[in-house]
Each structure stands twice: as C-alpha cells, then as structure tokens.
Design a protein around this motif. Sequence first.
Motif, PDB file in Angstrom:
ATOM      1  N   ILE A 416       0.816  -1.221   0.000  1.00 20.73           N
ATOM      2  CA  ILE A 416       0.000   0.000   0.000  1.00 20.73           C
ATOM      3  C   ILE A 416       0.846   1.266   0.000  1.00 20.73           C
ATOM      4  O   ILE A 416       0.369   2.325  -0.383  1.00 20.73           O
ATOM      5  CB  ILE A 416      -0.989   0.009   1.180  1.00 20.73           C
ATOM      6  N   THR A 417       2.118   1.146   0.413  1.00 25.19           N
ATOM      7  CA  THR A 417       2.985   2.326   0.454  1.00 25.19           C
ATOM      8  C   THR A 417       3.783   2.481  -0.841  1.00 25.19           C
ATOM      9  O   THR A 417       3.907   3.585  -1.373  1.00 25.19           O
ATOM     10  CB  THR A 417       3.960   2.232   1.647  1.00 25.19           C
ATOM     11  N   LYS A 418       4.312   1.384  -1.338  1.00 25.75           N
ATOM     12  CA  LYS A 418       5.160   1.440  -2.532  1.00 25.75           C
ATOM     13  C   LYS A 418       4.423   1.017  -3.796  1.00 25.75           C
ATOM     14  O   LYS A 418       4.836   1.354  -4.902  1.00 25.75           O
ATOM     15  CB  LYS A 418       6.387   0.537  -2.335  1.00 25.75           C
ATOM     16  N   GLY A 419       3.352   0.218  -3.640  1.00 24.18           N
ATOM     17  CA  GLY A 419       2.665  -0.321  -4.802  1.00 24.18           C
ATOM     18  C   GLY A 419       3.522  -1.370  -5.487  1.00 24.18           C
ATOM     19  O   GLY A 419       4.615  -1.711  -5.040  1.00 24.18           O
ATOM     20  N   THR A 420       3.042  -1.902  -6.579  1.00 24.82           N
ATOM     21  CA  THR A 420       3.823  -2.873  -7.354  1.00 24.82           C
ATOM     22  C   THR A 420       3.343  -2.865  -8.790  1.00 24.82           C
ATOM     23  O   THR A 420       2.140  -2.769  -9.060  1.00 24.82           O
ATOM     24  CB  THR A 420       3.718  -4.286  -6.754  1.00 24.82           C
ATOM     25  N   GLU A 421       4.299  -2.937  -9.717  1.00 20.07           N
ATOM     26  CA  GLU A 421       3.965  -2.997 -11.141  1.00 20.07           C
ATOM     27  C   GLU A 421       4.278  -4.367 -11.724  1.00 20.07           C
ATOM     28  O   GLU A 421       4.144  -4.586 -12.920  1.00 20.07           O
ATOM     29  CB  GLU A 421       4.733  -1.902 -11.895  1.00 20.07           C
ATOM     30  N   GLU A 422       4.750  -5.288 -10.870  1.00 18.20           N
ATOM     31  CA  GLU A 422       4.992  -6.668 -11.266  1.00 18.20           C
ATOM     32  C   GLU A 422       4.550  -7.552 -10.112  1.00 18.20           C
ATOM     33  O   GLU A 422       4.444  -7.085  -8.976  1.00 18.20           O
ATOM     34  CB  GLU A 422       6.473  -6.895 -11.568  1.00 18.20           C
ATOM     35  N   PRO A 423       4.234  -8.812 -10.377  1.00 11.79           N
ATOM     36  CA  PRO A 423       3.759  -9.677  -9.281  1.00 11.79           C
ATOM     37  C   PRO A 423       4.715  -9.662  -8.088  1.00 11.79           C
ATOM     38  O   PRO A 423       5.897  -9.975  -8.221  1.00 11.79           O
ATOM     39  CB  PRO A 423       3.685 -11.052  -9.951  1.00 11.79           C
ATOM     40  N   TYR A 424       4.193  -9.275  -6.925  1.00  9.26           N
ATOM     41  CA  TYR A 424       5.001  -9.100  -5.714  1.00  9.26           C
ATOM     42  C   TYR A 424       5.168 -10.429  -5.001  1.00  9.26           C
ATOM     43  O   TYR A 424       4.189 -11.127  -4.712  1.00  9.26           O
ATOM     44  CB  TYR A 424       4.318  -8.106  -4.781  1.00  9.26           C
TER      45      TYR A 424
END
Length: 622
Positions: A416-424
């Motif tokens: 929720i703080t950094k987000g993700t643009e690839e599967p975390y």
Amino acid sequence: MFEKQYDVIVVGGGHAGAEAVAAAANMGSKTLLVTMNLQTIGQMSCNPAMGGIAKGQIVREIDALGGYSGVITDKSAIQFKMLNKSKGPAMWSPRAQNDRMRFAEEWRLALERTPNVDFYQEMVSGLLVEGDKVVGVRTSLGIDIKAKAVVLTNGTFLNGLIHIGEKQFGGGRAGEKAATGITEQLSDFGFESGRMKTGTPPRVDGRSLDYSKMIVQPGDSNPEKFSYLNTQKLTEQRDCHMTHTSALVHDLLREGFDRSPMFNGRIKSIGPRYCPSIEDKINRFADKDAHQIFVEPEGWHTVEVYVNGFSTSLPEDVQYKALKSVVGFESVKFFRPGYAIEYDYFPPTQLKHTLETKVIENLYFAGQINGTTGYEEAASQGLMAGINAHLKINEKESFILKRDEAYIGVLIDDLITKGTEEPYRMFTSRAEYRTLLRQDNADLRLTPRSFDLGLAGEERLKRMERKLTNSEKFVEFFKTTSYTPEEMNPILEEVSSATVKQSDKMFKVFSRPKVTMEHMLRLAAVSDFVNEHELDTEVLEQAEIQVKYSGYIAKEKNNADKLLRLENIKIPDDFDYRKLKSLSYEAREKLEAIRPVTISQASRISGVSPSDISVLLVFLGR
C-alpha cells in the motif's frame, strides 16, 4: 435462499478467500463464501507446495494468528524441508510438498466445520453500492445478496486470458471460465486497474519418467511441521527429483520463440520476476547451457507430476519436443501443457493498511487482485482482510501489523505504500528486522494478539506461554551456571575452538559459532536441567537462538523502537500537502495519492526524501 443480510461476503475460494472466510466466521461474523466452483476451494493452482524462503515464515505467522493454512499443510504434506539451515536462523524457512487433492479437500472440510459459514456456487458479476459504501454483491443470475462488508479475492479470474502458443482463450485457470463484470464496475467507480501475467508448467505422467537418471531430493531426516498446534509430523515422505535442461533443449525451445505470446506481442503484461518461464530464462540468461528442473509428485498416490522450473506458454508441440530431450523425460507423456494467464489487478496503493479500499467503504481486496503472487502471500492478506472486515462492521479498532512484528506487516506495508507494477513476492531481504521475524518465534510474536482478537484459543495460548517461560528459564540457566575447563575443553578441541583455562558462565562459551546445543547437552548440568524441566526441541532451539544471536536481536529491537517513534506521529486524514511549498513536487504528488497514516509510512514512499520528511515533522510539530 440467503440470510437477510450477511456480515461478510467473501468472493473467491482460493487461499486468500478461504482464510478470509475462516477469520471472519471464527470471530463471530455470519459469513458467505461465493465462488464459481465449490470443488476447488483452496486449490493449489500452480506448484503443490507451501512455504519456502520467507513464505514459510508467513505460513507460521498465519498459524500463530489462528489461520488454517499451517494445519492444512501439515495434514496434507508428503515431504518437509527446512531450507537455508546452513545459514543463520533468520534465514531458516520451512517448506512442504503437498498432496494437491488432499490439500483442497482439507480446506473444504475445515470451512464446512467452521460455524457461521455458508456456501454458494456462482459467479459474482458486480457489487451493490449505496453512496460510497458496499452493501452486497450481485451474481450472474441477477441475485442480490446483502452484506455489511465484502472481501474480493478473485485471484487470476478477473477477465482471465489463457495463452498456449498462438492460441488464447478466456479462463481463470485450466478448465475454468474467467470472471467478468467486476473490473468494469470498479473502473466506473474510479479505481485504477492493470494487467499482470503468471504461468505454470506442464503436468506429466510419472509412470513415463526414468527417475534412475535423476538426482534424488529427499525430505529432512527429522521433519518438522508448520502448525504450532498438535498436528502430526511426517513419519514417511515421498522423494522429489532433480534434472537439468541442456543446450539441445534450449535450441528446441528457441524454435518456437516466433510463436511465443511472450515474444510476439500477444502478452503485454508483466510476469513474476523471480519465477520466470523457461523461455524467459533462456532469453535472459543466454550464457547458461542448463537450468534446474525439479520433478515434484502431486500427491501420495497419484502419478501426476509437476515439472517445476519449466513454466511456459510456448505451443504445446514445442513444449513436448523440448521436454522429451530433458534427461529422464525421454518417454514423457503429458497430462496437460503449460500455459500463461493474464488477469486484471488493482494497484494496492488504493488500499488502507486494513486492506479496505479508499474509494468504497467496507470493501476489501486480498490476494492476486492486489498484485501479489504466491499462495502464502494471498492467504495472509485474506486472513487480515477477514479480521479487519469483522472489526470494522462491529466498530472495533482495526488490526494492523507493523514491519517489526511480522512478515505479513512488511508485505501489506510494501503493497500500500510502494505499490507494485509486477507480481510481488515476499523475500527475507524485504524485511529490515528479519532477525526478529524468524519462523521459530511467530507464535511468541503473534499468539497473544490473536488471542485478544478471539482467534487463538486457550490451548494455543497456553502452549505458547509454556514455550516462552521454559525458553527464558533455560537462557537464564546458561547465564547463571558455570562450566569447568575439564568438561568444556574436550568439546572445544573437537570443534577447533580455543580452549579455556578457568571456569566461566555457560552463556559465554555457548555463544561461540561452532558450539551447538548438541555439544552443550553433553554437560551433565545442562542435560539434568533439560530432563528435570522436560524441555522439548522447540524450547531447545529457541534457547540456542536467544543465546547465540542475543546481540543481533537486541540491536534490531533498538532500531525498531526508534522507528516506532515515527509510527506514533500521525498525519491527519484531511491533511493538505499542497500548502507545504517546501515539499518537492514529486513528494506532494505521491503523498496526496497514497495518503500515509504516519510519518513512518510517509518516509517509505518512493520519491519522498529525508528533507521532505523534515518539512512534515516541522509542520506537524507546530
């Protein structure tokens, strides 16, 4: 057909959904699980295994919090390994191979035995929303079901698209249709969505493999288990095996690259960096002539085998031709080919720490809908969403785990703080306090909090308290009891450690790297103490870690305490960052979008610099 109004509706019966249902129901909420197929609750869609690096720690944390994943893993395990045992205890990670069919069956039965749980098999096509609050769901048959809170755990089903070579078709999993309607509705409400990709390898007939040509991968000789409850340890195990690809295999796979959806532009979304397909590995690591293939049985009695390391979306004929050239696979027969799947997700910066959405009240997201990959990551989110949905509708304080309390806290804060643009995917390296967040002490960290929530029972709490008391007594024994040079020196000589000339406290010599608990138990005083207090292996392990890593543990606790000061500085919900002209443009933009709750969270946002934090501290101080 249904209750007039449910407390919580959970959409989706995968790992996230199953844990969400169990948590909400066990806390007292009347809960409905709506899923497209009741036969696939808790389905292991990809590899038949639980745990692994950092993931094993998460399963232990779920168990300590009263979730079901650890118990079900133990009941369906066919092999157990403690990974990274040669490294320090912060890196030890439990992993189990599981019987895929038994795992899903145990999940179904566990939920059926849970009070307050109802089931319904159908697709949810939309949400019922009044104002900015969710009030239920609508099914594909047009049935409206009311609820105070809704948890979405749609996995890979939202507009899922399966790719095998140049062929593509809608589906959320092999043999199951995709879910439609929800993404489009949420987009209308203002949610941002994206696409992600994951993949899976072929499943093959184990009778067609030549295991004599492969390297045996047995389980641990003294296997442990996941749950802190009284589940049974394995007394027999099934072997896995290992083989390798070759330059020939790579050349055969390259022949199909022009028909690969990864390379011809059909797949535009991003796949998991740390679990790449075989064609991606060949492309990215062109200098390598071989990659490991792990041959994993799917259960105790089935002949179906999972080909770990050969995930692919190449045409089925290319998959088959190449796999036949792998050592041991010369006569391989396919159960089904590997495939890639694209699906919708919602960037998790649109969530609060409770996993409630910022746009619609009482609506929670958990699992792959948040951009994560892995059963364990999904299950932990489901657990937390189920807990917080129950707490919210009962007007109780939310339950949030901090980064120094659990890997689950690290996972959710990262999302929720950094987000993700690839599967975390979770790794031990993502945690600043991994010496504190070990797999062996998850019960000590989290059981008291689970008990306060009403999830952990008296039996679990008492087991934890006995372990803590006995561990502390044993550590104190080492601090206050002395050894003699006559009894200690033979051990020190054996491990090539400097001998001693006079008596000293056992704690000091036990702290040496090469001296183990096994060595210390050869001292009469230690052996007598263990027998007198009937200490089990969990206590022995806990005491050894506390002695050997006391300095590291103290240092991390001190660092965590410093961070806690920033956690305690709250930022008002309606804070207007635009009026702080001293903030950088990027910081203002990121802070406005994410709306951090504390200064500590603000400091972890990419693009927010230390000088920006200083500006906030000065202003909030005023």
